[in-house]
Scaffold this active site. Structure first.
Site, PDB file in Angstrom:
ATOM      1  CE  LYS A 263      -3.917  -1.967   2.474  1.00  0.00           C
ATOM      2  NZ  LYS A 263      -4.937  -1.550   1.368  1.00  0.00           N
ATOM      3  NE  ARG A 337     -10.705 -10.029  -2.178  1.00  0.00           N
ATOM      4  CZ  ARG A 337     -11.321  -9.099  -3.102  1.00  0.00           C
ATOM      5  NH1 ARG A 337     -11.507  -9.560  -4.273  1.00  0.00           N
ATOM      6  NH2 ARG A 337     -11.199  -7.742  -2.675  1.00  0.00           N
TER       7      ARG A 337
HETATM    8  N1  BES Z   1      -8.145  -3.702   4.121  1.00  0.00           N
HETATM    9  C1  BES Z   1      -8.373  -3.368   2.931  1.00  0.00           C
HETATM   10  C2  BES Z   1      -9.572  -2.688   2.641  1.00  0.00           C
HETATM   11  C3  BES Z   1      -9.836  -1.440   3.248  1.00  0.00           C
HETATM   12  C4  BES Z   1      -9.289  -0.264   2.865  1.00  0.00           C
HETATM   13  C5  BES Z   1     -10.415  -1.188   4.536  1.00  0.00           C
HETATM   14  C6  BES Z   1      -9.473   1.144   3.348  1.00  0.00           C
HETATM   15  C7  BES Z   1     -10.657   0.041   5.154  1.00  0.00           C
HETATM   16  C8  BES Z   1      -9.962   1.015   4.370  1.00  0.00           C
HETATM   17  C9  BES Z   1      -8.429  -4.518   1.892  1.00  0.00           C
HETATM   18  O1  BES Z   1      -7.407  -5.649   2.447  1.00  0.00           O
HETATM   19  C10 BES Z   1      -7.819  -4.216   0.629  1.00  0.00           C
HETATM   20  O2  BES Z   1      -6.795  -3.808   0.656  1.00  0.00           O
HETATM   21  N2  BES Z   1      -8.529  -4.184  -0.267  1.00  0.00           N
HETATM   22  C11 BES Z   1      -8.235  -3.812  -1.546  1.00  0.00           C
HETATM   23  C12 BES Z   1      -8.739  -4.750  -2.530  1.00  0.00           C
HETATM   24  C13 BES Z   1      -8.265  -4.440  -4.005  1.00  0.00           C
HETATM   25  C14 BES Z   1      -6.923  -4.853  -4.082  1.00  0.00           C
HETATM   26  C15 BES Z   1      -8.921  -5.505  -4.855  1.00  0.00           C
HETATM   27  C16 BES Z   1      -8.855  -2.582  -2.040  1.00  0.00           C
HETATM   28  O3  BES Z   1      -9.935  -1.878  -1.375  1.00  0.00           O
HETATM   29  O4  BES Z   1      -7.962  -1.527  -2.570  1.00  0.00           O
HETATM   30 MN    MN Z   2      -5.485  -5.526   1.929  1.00  0.00          MN
END
Ligand code: BES
Ligand code: MN
Ligand code: ZN
Length: 485
Positions: A263, A337
């Protein structure tokens, strides 16, 4: 905060508070207070607080009014709860240690009076133990609330609400802790302590056991971390011995760096609360167990840390889940997931539940869609969906239903494995839900709550300060209550 019920106001407490409805008759108050309330445009609407001062035999007395709105409002219980919470928001750090709360002026039922106390208690949660230099006047002072003027049944109802408060507080605490303090092993420890002596049965799976079970998806996420993964199960058999349990399952990513699909740095610290689903499940379960709910419920939490290191999984890796389905890991940041698919499969194999609800901070796309007002609800069963919507509306943990459909499901077919862990850019929250659905047995009612926008707040809300909201715990407790025998 300690709440006690008494017949009459104890002497020496200088802060007296009453909850009043819109347009309440204040004529028994000191005329200066009545004028003051008028001048301050106090109308008794929910959340509105007025404070006045009077001299009583040479001693200064503070008198406050907290508005609960209209008696016949739809959301009466939540409005009354808000009236309680608004008082805590005002007086928690006021310097006052005690207050007298007079509930006899707002036509409250026992249930409503107990709701006011729930609001008062919930809004008092703080997580400031790491602030060693916090100024004295910013520290909480309010310790004791003497409640007078309540219907006789209030005390018993408060006992249930106090169990709920403890559950919400556990959720908030777990969600607030930084990831160097709270990781899979310590998450388990906190829960072991919280559930000690409650009669709930705790099972913990370590990495070796999960390897034996073939949980390649969950373990793949944790393999880049020095913190070993865990599954935590808490089983409560409060219902008829023959009844299949309700299963609640939580995503417990104690920190989500994204892994090799790292990230960006800005805001990454937020990912300490990527275990908010598991936090809601633990807190909801503590409420259920604390009330001694007459229902069979099992709570399962998949606990991992998603880190990038030499042993971390790579984009393109194919892992085999416990169900036997293979997953192409296109993006290591879509890790929730992967954790949930093994946790969900194991839950079904082990407990044969009547229904399953999972909670997860699963997608950023959920925040784009619903902001911070509703959690997203996905379900393969309309009745289950309606039950959850109702529990959400009743507790203030609001949900909004979104669709599932074969056309979305197709988007996560993989050319090399059975399924891939991300779809195209569009409908990101739906394809995430579709992924989970592939791990649900045919015929099992299942719902997925994507609470990414709900577990953390940048500003205070009606029953929380800024920070952890505890979202989901009360909803789960209320939902389970409908299956009590
Ligand atoms: N934990 C995150 C989702 C999230 C993001 C929760 C911001 C709360 C605040 C999750 O694991 C994630 O990173 N999801 C990705 C999925 C994508 C790579 C398909 C996302 O939402 O960007
Ligand atoms: Mn994630
Ligand atoms: Zn995540």
């Amino acid at each position: 905060m300690h709440i006690t019920f008494t017949q009459s106001a104890p002497e020496k407490v200088r802060l007296h508070v009453r909850i009043v409805n819109s347009g309440a008759d204040l004529s028994d108050l000191d005329p200066a207070l009545i004028d003051g309330a008028k001048a301050a445009r106090f109308k008794g609407s929910p959340g509105q607080v007025f404070e006045g001062f009077e001299m009583n035999e040479g001693v200064l007395q503070r008198t406050a009014l907290s508005g609960a709105g209209e008696v016949d409002a739809d959301k009466r219980r939540l409005n009354v709860e808000r009236a309680g919470a608004a008082l805590t928001a005002k007086y928690l750090t006021s310097g006052e240690k005690e207050l007298v709360l007079d509930l006899s002026h707002a036509d409250l039922s026992g249930e409503e009076a107990a709701a006011a106390l729930l609001g008062l208690r919930l809004r008092a949660f703080r997580h400031d133990m790491y602030r060693t230099k916090l100024a004295k006047d910013k520290r909480a002072t309010l310790e004791k609330v003497h409640v007078i003027g309540v219907p006789a049944e209030t005390e018993a109802m408060w006992a249930d609400n106090e169990a709920i408060a403890k559950g919400v507080e556990l959720s908030k605490r777990l969600t607030s802790e930084p990831a160097n303090i709270l990781y899979p092993e310590t998450f388990v420890e906190v829960c072991e302590t919280a559930f000690e002596g409650t009669g709930a049965e705790i099972t913990v799976l370590d990495v070796e056991q999960m390897e034996e079970l073939g949980m390649g998806a969950l373990l793949g996420v944790g393999q880049g971390s020095v913190r070993p993964s865990r599954i935590l199960a808490i089983n409560w058999k409060g219902g008829n011995p023959g009844d299949k349990p309700t299963a609640i399952v939580g995503k417990g990513v104690t920190f989500d760096t994204g892994g090799i699909s790292l990230k960006p740095p800005a805001g990454m610290e937020d990912m300490k609360w990527d275990m908010g689903g598991a936090g809601a499940v633990a807190g909801g379960m503590l409420a259920i167990v604390g009330r001694k709910a007459k229902a069979n419920v099992v709570a399962v939490m998949g606990l991992v840390e998603n880190m990038p290191d030499g042993n971390a999984q790579r984009p393109g890796d194919v892992v085999t889940s416990m169900s036997g389905q293979t997953v192409e890991v296109i993006n290591t940041d879509a890790e929730g997931r992967l954790v949930l698919c093994d946790a969900l499969h194991w839950t079904q194999e082990t407990f044969d539940p009547a229904r399953i609800v999972d909670l997860a901070t699963l997608t950023g796309a959920m925040i784009i869609a619903l902001g911070h007002e509703h959690g997203g609800l996905f379900a393969n069963d309309d009745e289950l969906a309606d039950q959850l919507l109702e529990a959400g509306a009743a507790t203030g943990d609001k949900l909004w239903r979104l669709p599932l459909a074969p056309a979305y499901d197709k988007l996560i077919d993989s050319p090399i494995a059975d399924i891939k862990n991300v779809g195209p850019r569009g409908a990101g929250s739906i394809t995430a839900a579709q992924f989970l659905q592939r791990f649900i047995r045919k015929g099992t009612p299942w719902a997925h709550l994507d609470i990414a926008g709900m577990v953390w707040a940048d500003k205070p809300g009606h029953s929380w300060d800024k920070g952890a909201t505890g979202f989901g715990a009360r909803l789960l407790d209320r939902f389970v209550a409908r299956f009590e025998s």
